[in-house]
Write an enzyme that holds these catalytic residues in place. Structure first.
Site, PDB file in Angstrom:
ATOM      1  N   SER A  94       0.786  -1.137   0.061  1.00 34.41           N
ATOM      2  CA  SER A  94      -0.085  -0.088   0.118  1.00 34.41           C
ATOM      3  C   SER A  94       0.923   1.275   0.077  1.00 34.41           C
ATOM      4  O   SER A  94       2.177   1.174   0.341  1.00 34.41           O
ATOM      5  CB  SER A  94      -0.856   0.017   1.183  1.00 34.41           C
ATOM      6  N   SER A  95       0.377   2.210  -0.512  1.00 38.21           N
ATOM      7  CA  SER A  95       1.082   3.472  -0.653  1.00 38.21           C
ATOM      8  C   SER A  95       1.256   4.109   0.945  1.00 38.21           C
ATOM      9  O   SER A  95       2.109   5.056   1.106  1.00 38.21           O
ATOM     10  CB  SER A  95       0.352   4.610  -1.386  1.00 38.21           C
ATOM     11  N   CYS A  96       0.527   3.633   1.717  1.00 36.37           N
ATOM     12  CA  CYS A  96       0.859   3.924   3.123  1.00 36.37           C
ATOM     13  C   CYS A  96       2.093   3.810   3.806  1.00 36.37           C
ATOM     14  O   CYS A  96       2.244   4.018   4.881  1.00 36.37           O
ATOM     15  CB  CYS A  96      -0.424   3.818   3.989  1.00 36.37           C
ATOM     16  N   TYR A 123      -0.614  -0.923  10.093  1.00 39.89           N
ATOM     17  CA  TYR A 123      -1.035  -1.494   8.886  1.00 39.89           C
ATOM     18  C   TYR A 123       0.275  -1.129   8.152  1.00 39.89           C
ATOM     19  O   TYR A 123       0.905  -1.983   7.271  1.00 39.89           O
ATOM     20  CB  TYR A 123      -2.261  -1.019   8.170  1.00 39.89           C
ATOM     21  N   LYS A 127       3.127  -3.816   6.495  1.00 38.82           N
ATOM     22  CA  LYS A 127       3.528  -3.670   4.798  1.00 38.82           C
ATOM     23  C   LYS A 127       4.826  -3.645   4.747  1.00 38.82           C
ATOM     24  O   LYS A 127       5.457  -4.328   3.786  1.00 38.82           O
ATOM     25  CB  LYS A 127       2.546  -2.984   4.338  1.00 38.82           C
ATOM     26  N   HIS A 166     -12.937   1.935   2.534  1.00 42.47           N
ATOM     27  CA  HIS A 166     -12.471   3.026   2.376  1.00 42.47           C
ATOM     28  C   HIS A 166     -13.045   4.364   1.736  1.00 42.47           C
ATOM     29  O   HIS A 166     -14.255   4.121   1.437  1.00 42.47           O
ATOM     30  CB  HIS A 166     -11.129   2.665   1.358  1.00 42.47           C
TER      31      HIS A 166
END
Length: 302
Positions: A94-96, A123, A127, A166
């Protein structure tokens, strides 16, 4: 959502020897169950599209589960793949994973250069460990293990539960329900000013297939459109697609999250892949699927 999209994309390409399990069929948090699956099925390639996911509210309320369950899932899949001598592993993140205040657009080199966004750090940390595990295997054992970091995804089989979804699917459901309630006002979180990038899930699936069919030279790639809009613009687009004609109310007491998350997708473009579905078209396709499955979705409480 992502797993089913990848499955459809592979079938479309003519792949027939596909192995897959739903979360009810195989608990990926169970190490022994994962080992038994690998030893029984002996996969040549593993695509890890499994994760415990959710929006700001879910991440805020269940930080331990978002950290631990995601680490259990990916650690079991990655480590067992190495033990079973699986030649290729595609890890989806994920971009997070990138710092909250990293320079925009987000480059792969920004990883671990600053602090994370607090609303989804649990999260993100999970990742990041998956990305680093694949990188370590790639470095130490010279295996083709690669990580793809998608931007915000949406589309067929999305989660429309307002407590865990989301922003895009949550908005779509809110506007649809409000339209059917005499165009009642729709209240949305935050100020509407943060900027977000979105990618239709079928495009993400095509990126996965591209990574499957090609040996990418680096360990980490961003996957997105390379374009972003404000949350306010997103809301207005969804309002138009759904046909809602009521008022939009912004609850500024609720958190905005990261001010901006735009991906630098130049590396994927350089190796030969880029997205094809623009945002409005993708939302229209998602809403059409939503309407086709409305009875099943209604079973998910508002």
């Amino acid at each position: 959502m992502v797993g089913s999209a990848v499955w459809r994309a592979l079938q479309k390409r003519g792949y027939r020897n596909l192995l897959g399990r739903t979360s009810t069929e195989l608990d990926l948090k169970n190490q022994e169950a994962v080992k038994n699956f690998y030893s029984t099925e002996n996969p040549e390639v593993v695509i890890d599209a499994a994760a415990k996911v959710g929006g700001i509210l879910a991440n805020r309320d269940f930080p331990y589960q978002f950290l631990m369950e995601n680490m259990q899932i990916q650690n079991n899949l990655i480590n067992t793949a190495l033990q079973q001598d699986v030649a290729k592993f595609i890890f989806l993140g994920s971009s997070c994973i990138y710092p909250k205040l990293a320079p925009q657009p987000l480059k792969e080199e920004c990883l671990l250069t600053d602090f994370l966004e607090p609303t989804n750090e649990w999260y993100a940390i999970a990742k990041i460990t998956g990305v680093k595990a694949c990188q370590a295997i790639r470095k130490q054992f010279n295996k083709d293990y690669v990580s793809l970091m998608p931007t915000n995804l949406y589309g067929t089989n999305d989660n429309f539960d307002l407590n865990t979804s989301h922003v895009l699917p949550a908005m779509l459901r809110k506007f649809h329900e409000a339209k059917n309630s005499s165009n009642a006002p729709v209240t949305l979180w935050g100020s509407g000013t943060p900027m977000r990038e979105f990618l239709f899930v079928d495009d993400m699936a095509e990126a996965v297939v591209y990574a499957l069919e090609n040996k990418l030279p680096e360990y980490l790639y961003n996957v997105g459109s390379g374009k972003d809009i404000t949350i306010k613009e997103l809301a207005e687009t969804i309002q138009k697609v759904t046909g809602h004609q009521g008022e939009i109310i912004w609850d500024s007491e609720k958190p905005d999250g990261t001010p901006r998350k735009l991906m630098d997708v130049s590396k994927m473009k350089k190796v030969g892949w880029e997205y094809t579905t623009d945002l409005t078209e993708g939302i229209e396709k998602t809403y059409a699927w939503f309407l086709e499955n409305i009875e099943k979705i209604k079973e998910v409480k508002m």
